[in-house]
Design an enzyme around this catalytic site. Structure first.
Site: not given
Length: 221
Positions: A14, A16
């Protein structure tokens, strides 16, 4: 507490909250949105982390037409892409990404951001873009749907069971688990969602190359 040791053939990352700390801009954008719609900013942020914006809006404003959510999400993505103030790498992310590249370990970015936003934020944080990137444009369903992680595994040619996901949000951890993958939770939000291992940040992660493209991963102090 000893480190959790996992073996894998690919890592799905991922962006953020996991590689890039963009909390400052995410909070600015979503608190403004909450104020415009008469919603509580703290409650909105509980929903917004990890999902595509239009999916968060659908949960927060049930019954509003999807076309309105998509249009407003497009405007917010443009705002976010223009606002890099406070966007920095998560501690240890630079070294972690360098270790993956140096050892030639299979990895992909799987993010709810679109191409312009993910490109801008990774650059602002001083991080290289992986060769395989699954962005908002790549999928029909946002996290917590597993589609993004399954596409990442498919593009890397690795069975989902041989992948380890790195995530910070409840939606992302749920998506990784639904994809049949093990999950390393990164940061304070992650621990509430029972990932397979939790680290404070990427300084607590170490990788080693095994034979035939395998990866040994140490997660924890």
């Amino acid at each position: 507490m000893p480190a959790t040791v996992l073996t894998a053939r690919a890592l799905l990352l991922d962006m953020d909250g996991t590689l890039v700390n963009s909390d400052a801009v995410v909070e600015r954008i979503w608190r403004r949105w909450a104020e415009r719609h008469g919603l509580d900013g703290d409650e909105v942020l509980q929903v917004a982390h990890g999902r595509q914006g239009h999916a968060s809006m659908a949960l927060l404003l049930p019954g509003r037409p999807a076309e309105q959510n998509l249009a407003e999400n497009a405007r917010m993505l443009a705002e976010e892409t223009a606002d890099m103030d406070g966007v920095v790498a998560v501690p240890g992310a630079v070294e972690f990404m360098a270790a993956l590249r140096t050892a030639g370990l299979a990895h992909a970015l799987v993010t709810s951001a679109d191409v312009p936003l993910s490109t801008a934020r990774m650059a602002a944080a001083g991080l290289p873009l992986p060769n395989v990137r699954i962005t908002a444009e790549s999928v029909g369903a946002s996290k917590p749907d597993p589609e993004g992680f399954l596409k990442g595994a498919a593009e890397l040619g690795v069975d989902p069971a041989d992948c380890v996901v790195f995530e910070d949000s409840g939606a992302g951890i749920t998506a990784g688990r639904a994809a049949g993958m093990r999950v390393v939770g990164v940061g304070p939000r992650a621990g509430h969602h029972r990932p397979d291992a939790t680290v404070r940040d990427l300084r607590d992660v170490r990788v080693e190359a095994l034979g035939s493209g395998g990866i040994r991963l140490y997660a924890g102090a």
